[in-house]
Design a protein around this motif. Structure first.
Motif, PDB file in Angstrom:
ATOM      1  N   SER A   4     -14.356  16.782 -10.636  1.00  0.00           N
ATOM      2  CA  SER A   4     -14.949  16.922  -9.307  1.00  0.00           C
ATOM      3  C   SER A   4     -16.039  15.877  -9.099  1.00  0.00           C
ATOM      4  O   SER A   4     -16.120  15.251  -8.034  1.00  0.00           O
ATOM      5  CB  SER A   4     -15.521  18.328  -9.157  1.00  0.00           C
ATOM      6  OG  SER A   4     -16.186  18.470  -7.935  1.00  0.00           O
ATOM      7  N   GLU A  15     -15.840   8.783  -3.581  1.00  0.00           N
ATOM      8  CA  GLU A  15     -16.055   8.875  -2.129  1.00  0.00           C
ATOM      9  C   GLU A  15     -17.408   8.289  -1.725  1.00  0.00           C
ATOM     10  O   GLU A  15     -17.519   7.659  -0.668  1.00  0.00           O
ATOM     11  CB  GLU A  15     -15.955  10.331  -1.679  1.00  0.00           C
ATOM     12  CG  GLU A  15     -14.529  10.847  -1.723  1.00  0.00           C
ATOM     13  CD  GLU A  15     -14.418  12.247  -1.164  1.00  0.00           C
ATOM     14  OE1 GLU A  15     -15.185  12.584  -0.238  1.00  0.00           O
ATOM     15  OE2 GLU A  15     -13.563  12.991  -1.644  1.00  0.00           O
ATOM     16  N   ARG A  18     -17.422  18.486   2.980  1.00  0.00           N
ATOM     17  CA  ARG A  18     -16.159  18.547   3.708  1.00  0.00           C
ATOM     18  C   ARG A  18     -14.956  18.445   2.766  1.00  0.00           C
ATOM     19  O   ARG A  18     -13.978  19.156   2.922  1.00  0.00           O
ATOM     20  CB  ARG A  18     -16.107  17.437   4.750  1.00  0.00           C
ATOM     21  CG  ARG A  18     -14.904  17.506   5.665  1.00  0.00           C
ATOM     22  CD  ARG A  18     -14.964  16.503   6.802  1.00  0.00           C
ATOM     23  NE  ARG A  18     -16.241  15.802   6.858  1.00  0.00           N
ATOM     24  CZ  ARG A  18     -16.378  14.513   7.115  1.00  0.00           C
ATOM     25  NH1 ARG A  18     -15.330  13.767   7.341  1.00  0.00           N
ATOM     26  NH2 ARG A  18     -17.552  13.945   7.157  1.00  0.00           N
ATOM     27  N   HIS A  19     -15.043  17.563   1.781  1.00  0.00           N
ATOM     28  CA  HIS A  19     -13.915  17.328   0.889  1.00  0.00           C
ATOM     29  C   HIS A  19     -13.997  18.086  -0.425  1.00  0.00           C
ATOM     30  O   HIS A  19     -13.016  18.133  -1.167  1.00  0.00           O
ATOM     31  CB  HIS A  19     -13.789  15.828   0.589  1.00  0.00           C
ATOM     32  CG  HIS A  19     -13.515  15.023   1.815  1.00  0.00           C
ATOM     33  ND1 HIS A  19     -14.417  14.111   2.288  1.00  0.00           N
ATOM     34  CD2 HIS A  19     -12.457  15.012   2.673  1.00  0.00           C
ATOM     35  CE1 HIS A  19     -13.932  13.555   3.391  1.00  0.00           C
ATOM     36  NE2 HIS A  19     -12.756  14.077   3.642  1.00  0.00           N
ATOM     37  N   HIS A  20     -15.153  18.669  -0.724  1.00  0.00           N
ATOM     38  CA  HIS A  20     -15.342  19.323  -2.020  1.00  0.00           C
ATOM     39  C   HIS A  20     -16.067  20.655  -1.844  1.00  0.00           C
ATOM     40  O   HIS A  20     -17.282  20.743  -2.056  1.00  0.00           O
ATOM     41  CB  HIS A  20     -16.127  18.400  -2.965  1.00  0.00           C
ATOM     42  CG  HIS A  20     -15.434  17.113  -3.213  1.00  0.00           C
ATOM     43  ND1 HIS A  20     -14.405  16.996  -4.113  1.00  0.00           N
ATOM     44  CD2 HIS A  20     -15.579  15.895  -2.645  1.00  0.00           C
ATOM     45  CE1 HIS A  20     -13.956  15.761  -4.106  1.00  0.00           C
ATOM     46  NE2 HIS A  20     -14.648  15.072  -3.210  1.00  0.00           N
TER      47      HIS A  20
END
Length: 169
Positions: free
Chosen positions: A13, A20, A151-153
């Motif tokens: 993660s 990103e 948002r992505h994690h």
């Protein structure tokens, strides 16, 4: 600069988030990951001594205390000159600068050996295997970077923002 704190469950993660952040033009030197000693970080940007220890706050205190003590010693030397010597402004400045440098050096040596007080609240999570990611960003980008990560994690837990980050190291 502001420092954003995230707690992450694992290295995979953290690696995805770092990738990103790099795409979002956050320099790698502004990303710091802290984990237990037995957790291999691989290519992740590990937290350096300045992030893990109390170096910077101790250095700041040492400069202030050493400068004040040096200035006081210089004024005392001017008021009560040893052996009839005349001490001028250059000597006053030199003694004050020596006090500042000596105070900074001594306090930095002490601060390096102490854990960072700002990270005490994360000690339990790190001890249980979580990773702490610290991201230093300009004030205007704090909300943007928080949203990119969250948002992505969804596994990432936003732990807050620290208001004052030194421009160095």
């Amino acid at each position: 600069m502001r420092r954003i704190y995230f707690l992450l469950p694992d290295v995979a993660s953290a690696q995805a988030i770092v990738n990103e952040l790099l795409l979002a033009r956050i320099e790698e030197r502004r990303i710091h990951v802290l984990a237990r000693d037995n957790v291999p970080l691989g290519d992740l940007p590990a937290a350096r001594l300045a992030q893990k220890s109390d170096l910077i706050p101790a250095l700041e205190r040492g400069i202030a205390a050493g400068g004040a003590a040096g200035l006081l010693a210089a004024v005392a030397a001017m008021a009560f000159p040893p052996a009839g010597l005349i001490i001028g402004g250059g000597a006053l400045l030199g003694i004050a600068l020596f006090g500042t440098a000596f105070g900074a050096w001594v306090s930095a040596m002490i601060g390096v050996g102490l854990p960072n007080r700002r990270l005490q609240r994360f000690e339990d999570a790190i001890a249980h295997g979580e990773l702490l990611m610290m991201i230093d960003v300009p004030v205007g980008r704090v909300g943007e970077i928080e949203m990119i990560v969250l948002r992505h994690h969804p596994e990432a837990h936003l732990e807050g923002t620290e208001p004052n980050i030194p421009a160095f190291p």
